[in-house]
Design a protein around this motif. Sequence first.
Motif, mmCIF file in Angstrom:
data_model
loop_
_atom_site.group_PDB
_atom_site.id
_atom_site.type_symbol
_atom_site.label_atom_id
_atom_site.label_comp_id
_atom_site.label_asym_id
_atom_site.label_seq_id
_atom_site.Cartn_x
_atom_site.Cartn_y
_atom_site.Cartn_z
ATOM 1 N N PRO A 144 0.814 -1.219 0.000
ATOM 2 C CA PRO A 144 0.000 0.000 0.000
ATOM 3 C C PRO A 144 0.848 1.269 0.000
ATOM 4 O O PRO A 144 1.804 1.396 0.763
ATOM 5 C CB PRO A 144 -0.808 -0.119 1.301
ATOM 6 C CG PRO A 144 -0.018 -1.035 2.178
ATOM 7 C CD PRO A 144 0.722 -1.959 1.273
ATOM 8 N N LEU A 145 0.481 2.182 -0.882
ATOM 9 C CA LEU A 145 1.127 3.481 -1.000
ATOM 10 C C LEU A 145 0.128 4.544 -0.563
ATOM 11 O O LEU A 145 -0.875 4.782 -1.247
ATOM 12 C CB LEU A 145 1.570 3.719 -2.447
ATOM 13 C CG LEU A 145 2.061 5.130 -2.811
ATOM 14 C CD1 LEU A 145 3.292 5.508 -2.011
ATOM 15 C CD2 LEU A 145 2.325 5.220 -4.320
ATOM 16 N N CYS A 146 0.383 5.174 0.569
ATOM 17 C CA CYS A 146 -0.554 6.169 1.094
ATOM 18 C C CYS A 146 -0.537 7.424 0.234
ATOM 19 O O CYS A 146 0.525 7.864 -0.241
ATOM 20 C CB CYS A 146 -0.196 6.517 2.536
ATOM 21 S SG CYS A 146 -0.411 5.141 3.686
ATOM 22 N N CYS A 147 -1.713 8.018 0.039
ATOM 23 C CA CYS A 147 -1.838 9.258 -0.723
ATOM 24 C C CYS A 147 -1.728 10.455 0.217
ATOM 25 O O CYS A 147 -1.909 10.339 1.433
ATOM 26 C CB CYS A 147 -3.168 9.298 -1.457
ATOM 27 S SG CYS A 147 -3.304 8.065 -2.768
ATOM 28 N N GLY A 148 -1.470 11.617 -0.367
ATOM 29 C CA GLY A 148 -1.439 12.842 0.409
ATOM 30 C C GLY A 148 -2.846 13.348 0.691
ATOM 31 O O GLY A 148 -3.849 12.727 0.292
ATOM 32 N N PRO A 149 -2.961 14.486 1.381
ATOM 33 C CA PRO A 149 -4.296 15.025 1.703
ATOM 34 C C PRO A 149 -5.117 15.375 0.470
ATOM 35 O O PRO A 149 -6.345 15.463 0.552
ATOM 36 C CB PRO A 149 -3.973 16.270 2.547
ATOM 37 C CG PRO A 149 -2.543 16.595 2.267
ATOM 38 C CD PRO A 149 -1.876 15.301 1.952
ATOM 39 N N ASP A 150 -4.447 15.573 -0.673
ATOM 40 C CA ASP A 150 -5.160 15.828 -1.928
ATOM 41 C C ASP A 150 -5.516 14.533 -2.646
ATOM 42 O O ASP A 150 -5.992 14.556 -3.782
ATOM 43 C CB ASP A 150 -4.321 16.710 -2.850
ATOM 44 C CG ASP A 150 -2.931 16.132 -3.126
ATOM 45 O OD1 ASP A 150 -2.595 15.060 -2.584
ATOM 46 O OD2 ASP A 150 -2.178 16.760 -3.895
ATOM 47 N N PRO A 312 -23.628 19.551 6.672
ATOM 48 C CA PRO A 312 -23.130 19.627 8.052
ATOM 49 C C PRO A 312 -22.268 18.426 8.438
ATOM 50 O O PRO A 312 -22.710 17.282 8.388
ATOM 51 C CB PRO A 312 -24.417 19.663 8.889
ATOM 52 C CG PRO A 312 -25.472 20.145 7.958
ATOM 53 C CD PRO A 312 -25.089 19.602 6.608
ATOM 54 N N GLY A 313 -21.037 18.701 8.821
ATOM 55 C CA GLY A 313 -20.161 17.669 9.352
ATOM 56 C C GLY A 313 -19.434 16.828 8.325
ATOM 57 O O GLY A 313 -18.410 16.221 8.626
ATOM 58 N N TRP A 314 -19.944 16.752 7.112
ATOM 59 C CA TRP A 314 -19.312 15.947 6.068
ATOM 60 C C TRP A 314 -18.192 16.757 5.416
ATOM 61 O O TRP A 314 -18.302 17.971 5.249
ATOM 62 C CB TRP A 314 -20.327 15.535 5.015
ATOM 63 C CG TRP A 314 -21.377 14.593 5.527
ATOM 64 C CD1 TRP A 314 -22.428 14.898 6.352
ATOM 65 C CD2 TRP A 314 -21.489 13.197 5.251
ATOM 66 N NE1 TRP A 314 -23.185 13.781 6.608
ATOM 67 C CE2 TRP A 314 -22.638 12.714 5.940
ATOM 68 C CE3 TRP A 314 -20.744 12.307 4.493
ATOM 69 C CZ2 TRP A 314 -23.039 11.396 5.888
ATOM 70 C CZ3 TRP A 314 -21.145 10.980 4.428
ATOM 71 C CH2 TRP A 314 -22.285 10.535 5.124
ATOM 72 N N LYS A 315 -17.114 16.085 5.015
ATOM 73 C CA LYS A 315 -15.969 16.758 4.431
ATOM 74 C C LYS A 315 -15.613 16.116 3.094
ATOM 75 O O LYS A 315 -15.353 14.914 3.032
ATOM 76 C CB LYS A 315 -14.763 16.684 5.369
ATOM 77 C CG LYS A 315 -13.532 17.412 4.845
ATOM 78 C CD LYS A 315 -12.383 17.316 5.838
ATOM 79 C CE LYS A 315 -11.142 18.043 5.311
ATOM 80 N NZ LYS A 315 -10.007 17.925 6.268
ATOM 81 N N LEU A 316 -15.628 16.916 2.040
ATOM 82 C CA LEU A 316 -15.234 16.440 0.713
ATOM 83 C C LEU A 316 -13.715 16.498 0.598
ATOM 84 O O LEU A 316 -13.117 17.563 0.728
ATOM 85 C CB LEU A 316 -15.881 17.304 -0.363
ATOM 86 C CG LEU A 316 -15.521 16.962 -1.811
ATOM 87 C CD1 LEU A 316 -16.158 15.645 -2.223
ATOM 88 C CD2 LEU A 316 -15.954 18.084 -2.753
ATOM 89 N N LEU A 317 -13.085 15.349 0.346
ATOM 90 C CA LEU A 317 -11.631 15.293 0.195
ATOM 91 C C LEU A 317 -11.205 15.413 -1.259
ATOM 92 O O LEU A 317 -10.167 16.006 -1.557
ATOM 93 C CB LEU A 317 -11.085 14.009 0.804
ATOM 94 C CG LEU A 317 -11.336 13.812 2.308
ATOM 95 C CD1 LEU A 317 -10.674 12.530 2.788
ATOM 96 C CD2 LEU A 317 -10.830 15.003 3.104
ATOM 97 N N SER A 318 -11.979 14.837 -2.172
ATOM 98 C CA SER A 318 -11.671 14.967 -3.596
ATOM 99 C C SER A 318 -12.899 14.570 -4.400
ATOM 100 O O SER A 318 -13.761 13.820 -3.917
ATOM 101 C CB SER A 318 -10.468 14.112 -4.000
ATOM 102 O OG SER A 318 -10.729 12.748 -3.781
ATOM 103 N N ALA A 319 -12.957 15.066 -5.634
ATOM 104 C CA ALA A 319 -14.061 14.722 -6.530
ATOM 105 C C ALA A 319 -13.595 14.891 -7.963
ATOM 106 O O ALA A 319 -12.825 15.799 -8.283
ATOM 107 C CB ALA A 319 -15.284 15.601 -6.268
ATOM 108 N N GLY A 320 -14.043 13.987 -8.821
ATOM 109 C CA GLY A 320 -13.712 14.069 -10.235
ATOM 110 C C GLY A 320 -14.219 12.838 -10.952
ATOM 111 O O GLY A 320 -14.515 11.816 -10.325
ATOM 112 N N ALA A 321 -14.320 12.937 -12.281
ATOM 113 C CA ALA A 321 -14.841 11.826 -13.096
ATOM 114 C C ALA A 321 -16.159 11.351 -12.498
ATOM 115 O O ALA A 321 -17.116 12.105 -12.438
ATOM 116 C CB ALA A 321 -13.814 10.718 -13.220
#
Length: 397
Positions: A144-150, A312-321
């Motif tokens: 496993p290769l961990c991703c950054g915050p993006d 409320p309370g939910w956090k979007l980390l990334s979106a695409g495609a």
Amino acid sequence: MTPTNPALATTFAPPVMEARRWLAGAEFPPDRPLLNVSQAAPVEPPPEPLRRVIAEAAMMRNEAHLYGPVLGNDDLRETLSASWSRFYDHPVAPDRVAITQGCNQAFCAAIASLAGAGDEVIIPVPWYFNHKMWLDMQQIRAVPLCCGPDMVPRAGDAAALIGPRSRAIVLVTPNNPTGAEYPADTLREFYELARAHGLALIVDETYRDFDSRDGPPHDLLRQHGAEETLIQLYSFSKVFRLTGHRVGALITGPQRLAEIEKFLDTVAISTGQLGQIAAEWGLRNLTGWVASERQEILGRADAMREATRDLPGWKLLSAGAYFAWVEHPFDQGAEVIARHLVREAGVLMLPGTMFMPDGEGRQAMRIAFANIDRQGIATLTARLAGFSRNGAANART
């Protein structure tokens, strides 16, 4: 009892099928029908002109019901090579193209040509679960290769994971499950790392046609030694809505294709003719339709970002495609929350635990938003907000 393959027995169950079992016994009233954002697959059939091509081929072309060449029909390989060459502004000959039964089979074929039991393949986390499943079945260690915050992996982190049994690095961009689009510089750094260590770089570009950037997303085909190092994977399932026909592609050097031909001949002999006929026609005739589909999906991604901004309370980390990767605001784990959402909000989505090593992903959820329109996205976020307000789980403060 007859023997069981231990590698298969210890591989986790298919996540989408597992999630569908949560629907058993659930009721969805007419005023709150199920919103299914669990699977990244078009729910509409191919456009009508393409369906007519398939129907005519089924009735009028005898070869549509016969075996074809193991590496794919010549006309499709030629048309895809020309399309690939135009898109990446770099020549790709037909003898570098193999047609497969979906992109999953392309991945399996690529891995079969590279690694065996006891070898290692580096994959970003969160991973695409079918990639992890195949590696487990083959007793190949997924590193496993961990991703950054993006949600983008770093080549420098991957360098520390390379060992004597390493055979390949796998990237998926735009990513499944996160939707993240990997920068061209990131892909080039991974390429240079792989080539320096004699590894293959597998780039799964299933969702390439829905990348928000105009033009080619990378220049890897232009790099020295690309025929030996680079393996690109592609799918016609999303771009032409041909999921049921199982047509994908693999682009690499002719020497590797000679090995891949052995694999394909053993597991399938040839990809279905109707799907290949449809894909070839689509490449020649549906450019404008694909552009329109891309704009629609990009619009849904924008709607997803906008809708989650005030959730409320939910956090979007990334979106695409096709995807959004979000964190939920509850103390309970993602799988518990996912099951609650089915019965209490009429929403089916996959928990992050299905894309992560054991013990990880408890706060994460994947939303396959491309299957619902803008109004559906608004309805989805309204239900998630209502679920939070009603205290269906213990919210974190």
